[in-house]
Design a protein around this motif. Structure first.
Motif, PDB file in Angstrom:
ATOM      1  N   MET A 190       0.840  -1.195   0.000  1.00  0.00           N
ATOM      2  CA  MET A 190       0.000   0.000   0.000  1.00  0.00           C
ATOM      3  C   MET A 190       0.882   1.255   0.000  1.00  0.00           C
ATOM      4  SD  MET A 190      -3.082   0.745   2.586  1.00  0.00           S
ATOM      5  CE  MET A 190      -2.244   1.317   4.010  1.00  0.00           C
ATOM      6  N   TYR A 191       0.386   2.288  -0.641  1.00  0.00           N
ATOM      7  CA  TYR A 191       1.169   3.516  -0.720  1.00  0.00           C
ATOM      8  C   TYR A 191       0.438   4.654  -0.013  1.00  0.00           C
ATOM      9  CZ  TYR A 191       3.694   0.882  -4.182  1.00  0.00           C
ATOM     10  OH  TYR A 191       4.425  -0.076  -4.810  1.00  0.00           O
ATOM     11  N   LEU A 192       1.177   5.347   0.830  1.00  0.00           N
ATOM     12  CA  LEU A 192       0.598   6.469   1.554  1.00  0.00           C
ATOM     13  C   LEU A 192       0.951   7.747   0.790  1.00  0.00           C
ATOM     14  CD1 LEU A 192      -0.957   6.331   4.143  1.00  0.00           C
ATOM     15  CD2 LEU A 192       1.110   6.971   5.382  1.00  0.00           C
ATOM     16  N   LEU A 193      -0.064   8.548   0.475  1.00  0.00           N
ATOM     17  CA  LEU A 193       0.184   9.724  -0.360  1.00  0.00           C
ATOM     18  C   LEU A 193      -0.089  11.004   0.412  1.00  0.00           C
ATOM     19  CD1 LEU A 193      -1.949   8.547  -3.416  1.00  0.00           C
ATOM     20  CD2 LEU A 193       0.427   7.966  -2.916  1.00  0.00           C
ATOM     21  N   GLU A 194       0.861  11.917   0.368  1.00  0.00           N
ATOM     22  CA  GLU A 194       0.581  13.246   0.901  1.00  0.00           C
ATOM     23  C   GLU A 194       0.302  14.140  -0.287  1.00  0.00           C
ATOM     24  OE1 GLU A 194       3.224  14.468   4.402  1.00  0.00           O
ATOM     25  OE2 GLU A 194       3.931  12.507   3.736  1.00  0.00           O
ATOM     26  N   LEU A 195      -0.843  14.783  -0.281  1.00  0.00           N
ATOM     27  CA  LEU A 195      -1.226  15.546  -1.465  1.00  0.00           C
ATOM     28  C   LEU A 195      -1.921  16.852  -1.109  1.00  0.00           C
ATOM     29  CD1 LEU A 195      -4.532  15.038  -1.741  1.00  0.00           C
ATOM     30  CD2 LEU A 195      -3.757  12.861  -2.651  1.00  0.00           C
ATOM     31  N   TYR A 196      -1.856  17.779  -2.062  1.00  0.00           N
ATOM     32  CA  TYR A 196      -2.566  19.050  -1.923  1.00  0.00           C
ATOM     33  C   TYR A 196      -3.859  18.966  -2.715  1.00  0.00           C
ATOM     34  CZ  TYR A 196       1.412  21.127   0.357  1.00  0.00           C
ATOM     35  OH  TYR A 196       2.401  21.406   1.256  1.00  0.00           O
ATOM     36  N   VAL A 197      -4.957  19.357  -2.089  1.00  0.00           N
ATOM     37  CA  VAL A 197      -6.247  19.298  -2.762  1.00  0.00           C
ATOM     38  C   VAL A 197      -6.336  20.491  -3.711  1.00  0.00           C
ATOM     39  CG1 VAL A 197      -8.738  19.241  -2.437  1.00  0.00           C
ATOM     40  CG2 VAL A 197      -7.229  18.238  -0.721  1.00  0.00           C
ATOM     41  N   THR A 198      -6.509  20.204  -5.013  1.00  0.00           N
ATOM     42  CA  THR A 198      -6.380  21.308  -5.975  1.00  0.00           C
ATOM     43  C   THR A 198      -7.554  22.269  -5.962  1.00  0.00           C
ATOM     44  OG1 THR A 198      -7.262  19.920  -7.704  1.00  0.00           O
ATOM     45  CG2 THR A 198      -4.878  20.066  -7.568  1.00  0.00           C
ATOM     46  N   GLY A 201      -6.135  15.812  -6.485  1.00  0.00           N
ATOM     47  CA  GLY A 201      -5.064  16.125  -5.556  1.00  0.00           C
ATOM     48  C   GLY A 201      -3.735  16.063  -6.269  1.00  0.00           C
ATOM     49  N   PHE A 202      -2.810  16.883  -5.806  1.00  0.00           N
ATOM     50  CA  PHE A 202      -1.479  16.919  -6.395  1.00  0.00           C
ATOM     51  C   PHE A 202      -0.513  16.294  -5.387  1.00  0.00           C
ATOM     52  CE2 PHE A 202       2.610  18.842  -7.234  1.00  0.00           C
ATOM     53  CZ  PHE A 202       2.697  18.739  -8.614  1.00  0.00           C
ATOM     54  N   ILE A 203       0.044  15.149  -5.753  1.00  0.00           N
ATOM     55  CA  ILE A 203       0.872  14.400  -4.811  1.00  0.00           C
ATOM     56  C   ILE A 203       2.261  14.995  -4.696  1.00  0.00           C
ATOM     57  CG2 ILE A 203       1.931  12.154  -4.327  1.00  0.00           C
ATOM     58  CD1 ILE A 203      -0.219  10.960  -6.103  1.00  0.00           C
ATOM     59  N   TYR A 204       2.725  15.176  -3.480  1.00  0.00           N
ATOM     60  CA  TYR A 204       4.108  15.614  -3.366  1.00  0.00           C
ATOM     61  C   TYR A 204       4.969  14.600  -2.615  1.00  0.00           C
ATOM     62  CZ  TYR A 204       4.506  17.081   1.492  1.00  0.00           C
ATOM     63  OH  TYR A 204       4.609  17.094   2.839  1.00  0.00           O
ATOM     64  N   ARG A 205       4.352  13.646  -1.916  1.00  0.00           N
ATOM     65  CA  ARG A 205       5.188  12.633  -1.263  1.00  0.00           C
ATOM     66  C   ARG A 205       4.473  11.281  -1.270  1.00  0.00           C
ATOM     67  NH1 ARG A 205       6.885  14.501   4.274  1.00  0.00           N
ATOM     68  NH2 ARG A 205       8.355  15.850   3.181  1.00  0.00           N
ATOM     69  N   VAL A 206       5.264  10.228  -1.548  1.00  0.00           N
ATOM     70  CA  VAL A 206       4.712   8.875  -1.573  1.00  0.00           C
ATOM     71  C   VAL A 206       5.546   8.001  -0.643  1.00  0.00           C
ATOM     72  CG1 VAL A 206       4.208   6.881  -3.031  1.00  0.00           C
ATOM     73  CG2 VAL A 206       4.037   9.194  -3.987  1.00  0.00           C
ATOM     74  N   THR A 207       4.908   7.286   0.260  1.00  0.00           N
ATOM     75  CA  THR A 207       5.643   6.366   1.135  1.00  0.00           C
ATOM     76  C   THR A 207       5.029   4.981   1.015  1.00  0.00           C
ATOM     77  OG1 THR A 207       5.297   8.186   2.684  1.00  0.00           O
ATOM     78  CG2 THR A 207       6.728   6.418   3.410  1.00  0.00           C
ATOM     79  N   LYS A 208       5.892   3.985   0.756  1.00  0.00           N
ATOM     80  CA  LYS A 208       5.403   2.614   0.669  1.00  0.00           C
ATOM     81  C   LYS A 208       5.329   2.051   2.087  1.00  0.00           C
ATOM     82  CE  LYS A 208       6.061  -1.579  -1.902  1.00  0.00           C
ATOM     83  NZ  LYS A 208       6.859  -2.383  -2.798  1.00  0.00           N
ATOM     84  N   THR A 209       4.277   1.317   2.361  1.00  0.00           N
ATOM     85  CA  THR A 209       4.173   0.779   3.718  1.00  0.00           C
ATOM     86  C   THR A 209       3.639  -0.647   3.698  1.00  0.00           C
ATOM     87  OG1 THR A 209       3.001   0.972   5.823  1.00  0.00           O
ATOM     88  CG2 THR A 209       1.959   2.021   3.941  1.00  0.00           C
ATOM     89  N   GLN A 210       4.081  -1.452   4.659  1.00  0.00           N
ATOM     90  CA  GLN A 210       3.611  -2.836   4.760  1.00  0.00           C
ATOM     91  C   GLN A 210       2.427  -2.951   5.707  1.00  0.00           C
ATOM     92  OE1 GLN A 210       4.873  -4.837   2.677  1.00  0.00           O
ATOM     93  NE2 GLN A 210       6.703  -3.655   2.105  1.00  0.00           N
ATOM     94  N   LYS A 211       2.161  -1.850   6.407  1.00  0.00           N
ATOM     95  CA  LYS A 211       1.106  -1.890   7.422  1.00  0.00           C
ATOM     96  C   LYS A 211      -0.284  -2.015   6.800  1.00  0.00           C
ATOM     97  CE  LYS A 211       3.589   0.844  10.827  1.00  0.00           C
ATOM     98  NZ  LYS A 211       3.724   2.172  11.410  1.00  0.00           N
ATOM     99  N   SER A 212      -1.224  -2.452   7.621  1.00  0.00           N
ATOM    100  CA  SER A 212      -2.606  -2.497   7.150  1.00  0.00           C
ATOM    101  C   SER A 212      -3.222  -1.119   7.372  1.00  0.00           C
ATOM    102  CB  SER A 212      -3.395  -3.532   7.938  1.00  0.00           C
ATOM    103  OG  SER A 212      -3.605  -3.048   9.252  1.00  0.00           O
ATOM    104  N   LEU A 213      -4.357  -0.909   6.721  1.00  0.00           N
ATOM    105  CA  LEU A 213      -5.022   0.388   6.842  1.00  0.00           C
ATOM    106  C   LEU A 213      -5.366   0.684   8.299  1.00  0.00           C
ATOM    107  CD1 LEU A 213      -6.186   2.838   5.389  1.00  0.00           C
ATOM    108  CD2 LEU A 213      -8.319   1.589   5.099  1.00  0.00           C
ATOM    109  N   LYS A 214      -5.860  -0.368   8.974  1.00  0.00           N
ATOM    110  CA  LYS A 214      -6.245  -0.198  10.382  1.00  0.00           C
ATOM    111  C   LYS A 214      -5.064   0.286  11.225  1.00  0.00           C
ATOM    112  CE  LYS A 214     -10.411  -2.277  11.805  1.00  0.00           C
ATOM    113  NZ  LYS A 214     -10.891  -3.550  11.195  1.00  0.00           N
TER     114      LYS A 214
END
Ligand code: ADP
Ligand code: ZN
Length: 718
Positions: free
Chosen positions: A1-9, A44-57
Motif C-alpha cells: 500500500m502507498y501512503l500519499l501526501e497531497l494538496y487538494v487542488t 489532488g497533487f501528490i508531493y510525497r509517496v511512502t510505501k508501507t507494509q502496514k494495514s489500513l487499520k
C-alpha cells in the motif's frame, strides 16, 4: 500500500496544508489523482509517496485519523520536476499565497483540473528479429538488410510498403518509445554582424560574473540583435534560452525575428488554446524545445537546463501579476537563474528605477548602448497647452502638431498619435496659475469623482469637497480635464479629410487578433495616422513613421501613485522611440500643460539619467521604493459588515507584530465587492514577508469568508 501526501487542488484557497490518502497501486510524486474531499470529487497533487507494509487499520491507528483511498490515478508520469515543485513552495512563501495557487499559476490549464489524462508522447520504432533470411525473396532480403534497428515506423512507411510482409512473418518487431528529440543545430543563417558597440556589450555580458545583468540601451540601439547573438551562444552550449516579452500581441516583430533565426522556437502566452499550451509545456519538459519566447507565465515552464533568461522591456508592468499569487516574473527569473546557474539579462531603454538603482550599486552588471544604429535620435518638441488655449487654439490637436501632421501627409509618410490614458482622465487644474489640486498629506494629485463631486487622494484615502476656486490664485478657473481616442479620431478626420485614420485601444482590441490586424494594416500603410493609447508605445518598429504626437502627456503626472512620474517618463520616452527608426529623421511633439515638469524636461532631452537623478532623490526623501518595500493586503467581501470585522482582525494582528503600516483604507467597490487595503511600509523585505506569512496564517484560523490578497512590492496602489 502507498501512503500519499497531497494538496487538494480545488480546496478553498484558505487551506494551505497537505492531506493524507492511500493507494493500492504505485503512484509517483508530482502526479495528480482523483479523490473525494468533503464528499466532493476533486483532484489532488501528490508531493510525497511512502510505501508501507502496514494495514489500513494499523495506519489509521498510528496517524490518529481516517485515511481515504484515492479514486483514480490521473497522471502516470510526473507533470513537473522537483525543481519546479520547490519553486512553487518558494513562490507560495514569497508571495504569501497558498501553495495550490502557486501550482495553479505555474501549470497550463489542462493540468490544473482532474479532467485530462496526460500521456507521454510515444513513437513507434522497428527492430530486426534474428531469424534465418534464406526464405525471403531477394527484394525482401534487400529491404531487410537496409533496415536499421531503431528506425521510425513512420519513416519506414514512407519508404516502402513491402515491410509489412516482414512484420507479418515476424522478421521485424514494432516497439514503442517515449518521444525525445535529438540535439541539432538550433540556429539558421541571417545574423547581422554586430557593430563595434554591440560587440563590446555582447562580449562583456558573456564575461559578466553577475547573475543579473542590465542592458540599458536607447530605443533602436540594437538591443534585440544583441539578445539574438547571446541566445545563439547559449544554444550552442546546449542550454535552453527564454525570452520574456511584455505582451505577445504587441510583439509580433520580436517573434518574427526570433523565428527567422532559430528552429524549435516555442511561443507561450495566454492567447494560446489550452491544448497548444499543454503541448508546449510538455515539449519543454521533454527538452524538445530549446528556445521559448513568451509572456510572464512562461517563466514557470519546466526547463531542465536553462542558460539564459532575457527580459525584454524589463520596466513593463505586465511582468507583475496582480491577482493571487501576485508574483513578479523578474523575481522568479532571478530565482530560477540562481538554481540553474544561469544568467538573466534585463533590457530596456527606460529601466525601472529599482533595477537601475541596483545596477548602479553594482548588484547587477550594467551595460550600455547609447547610440541608435542609424545614429539619428528624433527631434523632440514640447507644446505648452496653456499658451495654445489662451490663443484660442484646440487643446486636443495643437497648431504645431497640426502643421507637423500635414507635413507628414504631404510626404506620404505616417504618424502615430498617442493618448495618455484612455477616456476621461479626471484631474482638476487651474487654467490661470497651473495649480493641480493635490492631497495635503501625500504630495500626489487628487482624482475628481463625478458622482459625489469630490476629490480623493489615492494614497491616504482622504476626501476633499470640490472647491469653487483655485486654492492658490483664487480664480474661478478650475478645469476638469480629459478626453478619449474616439474624440481625437473625430477631430483629426475634420482637420484632414483625405487622411486614412486608424484607432487602437482596449475597446476595439478585445478580440484575439485585433491588435495584430490593426498593426498589420498600419504596416501596409492602409492608415496614414494611427491613434491609440499606451499600447502604441511598446516596441513597435514601423519604417515610415516619422512623427509621434503625444496628447495630454502629463495627465499621468497629476494623479495616481508614488510611481506616476516613472510610468509617465517610460511612456513618453518609449513612445518617442517609435519615431524615425529607419533612415528618415523622426520628430516627436509632446503636448502638455506642465512643460516645465522634470519628467517632460528629461524626455525633451532624451535623458533617462536626468530623470533618474531627480526621481530617485524624491523617492529617497519620501522613503518610497526602492528605499522601502510596500506590502499591500487587500480584503474584499460583498458584505460590508463582514469586511469591516475582517479588517479589524487583520489590522490588529499586524499592529501586534510591530510592522509599520497605514490604517485600513476603503477602496472603490468593484463587482459588488466592498474592498479595503492595509498598506505596510518596511525596509527589510525578507523579514517583513516572514512576519506577514505568520499574520496571514493566524488570520486564516479565524475562518472568515472575506477574501484576502497579498501584494508584495505592488507596482501601483489601488
Ligand atoms: P532595439 O532592440 O534596441 O530597439 P533593434 O535590435 O531592434 O534595437 O535594432 C534597431 C534596428 O537596427 C533594427 O531595424 C535592426 O534590424 C537594425 N540593426 C540592429 N543591429 C544591427 C547590426 N549590427 N547591423 C545592421 N543593422 C542592425
Ligand atoms: Zn493623501
Amino acid at each position: 500500500m502507498y501512503l500519499l501526501e497531497l494538496y487538494v487542488t480545488s480546496a478553498s484557497l484558505n487551506i494551505n496544508h497537505p492531506f493524507t490518502y492511500y493507494s493500492d497501486e504505485e503512484v509517483k510524486p508530482f502526479c495528480r489523482v482523483k479523490i473525494s474531499f468533503n464528499h466532493r470529487l476533486t483532484s489532488g497533487f501528490i508531493y510525497r509517496v511512502t510505501k508501507t507494509q502496514k494495514s489500513l487499520k494499523e495506519l489509521e491507528k498510528d496517524l490518529g485519523f481516517k485515511v481515504l483511498k484515492i479514486k483514480e490515478i490521473i497522471d502516470q508520469e510526473p507533470i513537473m520536476s522537483m525543481e519546479l515543485f520547490s519553486l512553487a513552495k518558494w513562490l507560495s512563501k514569497v508571495t504569501v499565497s497558498p501553495l495550490i495557487a502557486a501550482l495553479n499559476v505555474m501549470l497550463p490549464k489542462s493540468l490544473k483540473t482532474a479532467s485530462t489524462l496526460y500521456q507521454p508522447k510515444k513513437i513507434k520504432k522497428v527492430k530486426k528479429v534474428s531469424k534465418d533470411t534464406a526464405l525471403l525473396t531477394s527484394k525482401q532480403k534487400l529491404l531487410f538488410d537496409s533496415i536499421q534497428d531503431g528506425e521510425l515506423l513512420s519513416e519506414l512507411n514512407k519508404r516502402t510498403t513491402i515491410h509489412k510482409t516482414l512484420l507479418n512473418k515476424g522478421y521485424l518487431e514494432i516497439y514503442e518509445e517515449e518521444y525525445r528529440s535529438e540535439d541539432k543545430v538550433y540556429y539558421k543563417a541571417g545574423f547581422k554582424e554586430l557593430t563595434e558597440d554591440q560587440n563590446k556589450v555582447y562580449q562583456a555580458i558573456l564575461a559578466s560574473e553577475k547573475i543579473v545583468n542590465l542592458l540599458f540601451g536607447v530605443t533602436g540601439s540594437g538591443k534585440t540583435e544583441v539578445y539574438l547573438h547571446l541566445a545563439r551562444h547559449y544554444l550552442n552550449l546546449g542550454k535552453q534560452v527564454l525570452i520574456l516579452v511584455p505582451e505577445i500581441a504587441l510583439t509580433p516583430q520580436m517573434i518574427k525575428r526570433v523565428k527567422e533565426r532559430f528552429d524549435n522556437v516555442a511561443i507561450y502566452h495566454s492567447y494560446l488554446s489550452d491544448k497548444k499550451r499543454h503541448e508546449e509545456y510538455f515539449k519543454v519538459l521533454h527538452g524538445e524545445v530549446k528556445i521559448v519566447v513568451g509572456t510572464r507565465s512562461s517563466i514557470f515552464l519546466p526547463f531542465n537546463d536553462l542558460g539564459l533568461i532575457i527580459v525584454d522591456e524589463e520596466h513593463d508592468h505586465s511582468y507583475k501579476q496582480d491577482n493571487v499569487p501576485c508574483y513578479s516574473a523578474k523575481m522568479v527569473a532571478f530565482k530560477r537563474a540562481k538554481d540553474f546557474k544561469a544568467k538573466v539579462l534585463l533590457a530596456s531603454a527606460t529601466p525601472s528605477l529599482e533595477v537601475y538603482n541596483h545596477a548602479l550599486k553594482g548588484d547587477y552588471g550594467l551595460f550600455k548602448l547609447s547610440k541608435r544604429i542609424n545614429e539619428k535620435m528624433p527631434k523632440i518638441k514640447i507644446v505648452d497647452l496653456n499658451k495654445e488655449v489662451k490663443k484660442g487654439h484646440s487643446a486636443i490637436i495643437s497648431e504645431p502638431l497640426k502643421e507637423a501632421l500635414s507635413d507628414v501627409l504631404a510626404k506620404g509618410k505616417q504618424a502615430i498619435i498617442l493618448i495618455n490614458r484612455k477616456g476621461y482622465a479626471p484631474i482638476v487644474r487651474c487654467s490661470e496659475c497651473n495649480e493641480v489640486l493635490t492631497c495635503r498629506d501625500c504630495d500626489v494629485s487628487l482624482s475628481y469623482h463625478n458622482d459625489t463631486n469630490t476629490l480623493k487622494c489615492n494614497v491616504c484615502g482622504r476626501v476633499y469637497p470640490m472647491p469653487y476656486e483655485c486654492p492658490k490664485c483664487h480664480e474661478h478657473s478650475l478645469v476638469k480635464y480629459g478626453f478619449g481616442t474616439k474624440k481625437v479620431v473625430e477631430v483629426l478626420s475634420e482637420l484632414f479629410k483625405e487622411a486614412k485614420i486608424g484607432r487602437l485601444d482596449a475597446d476595439n482590441t478585445s478580440k484575439k487578433d485585433a491588435h495584430e490586424m490593426i498593426l498589420e494594416k498600419f504596416a501596409r500603410h492602409e492608415y496614414d495616422i494611427l491613434v491609440g493609447t499606451q499600447m502604441l508605445a511598446k516596441g513597435l518598429d514601423f519604417e515610415d513613421v516619422i512623427l509621434v504626437g503625444i496628447l495630454n502627456a502629463d495627465a499621468g503626472l497629476m494623479h495616481e501613485d508614488f510611481n506616476s512620474s516613472e510610468v509617465t517618463f517610460d511612456l513618453l520616452e518609449q513612445a518617442s522611440g517609435r519615431s524615425g527608426r529607419s533612415n528618415c529623421e523622426g520628430e516627436v511633439i509632446i503636448q502638455a500643460f506642465n512643460p516645465d515638469h522634470y519628467v517632460l524636461k528629461a524626455v525633451s532631452e532624451s535623458s533617462y539619467e536626468s530623470f533618474y537623478k531627480t526621481e530617485i532623490a524624491y523617492r529617497k526623501k519620501a522613503k518610497y521604493p526602492p528605499f522601502s518595500h510596500l506590502i499591500a493586503l487587500y480584503l474584499s467581501d460583498e458584505n460590508e459588515k463582514r469586511l469591516n470585522k475582517a479588517s479589524f482582525i487583520l489590522y490588529n494582528l499586524i499592529l501586534k507584530t510591530g510592522l509599520k503600516c497605514y490604517e485600513p483604507y476603503t477602496l472603490k467597490r468593484l463587482n459588488r465587492r466592498h474592498r479595503l487595503r492595509i498598506l505596510i511600509k518596511e525596509d527589510d523585505l525578507v523579514k517583513a514577508i516572514n512576519v506577514v506569512n505568520g499574520v496571514v496564517s493566524k488570520y486564516l484560523t479565524y475562518n472568515l469568508a472575506t477574501s484576502l490578497k497579498v501584494d508584495i512590492d505592488p507596482l501601483y496602489l489601488e
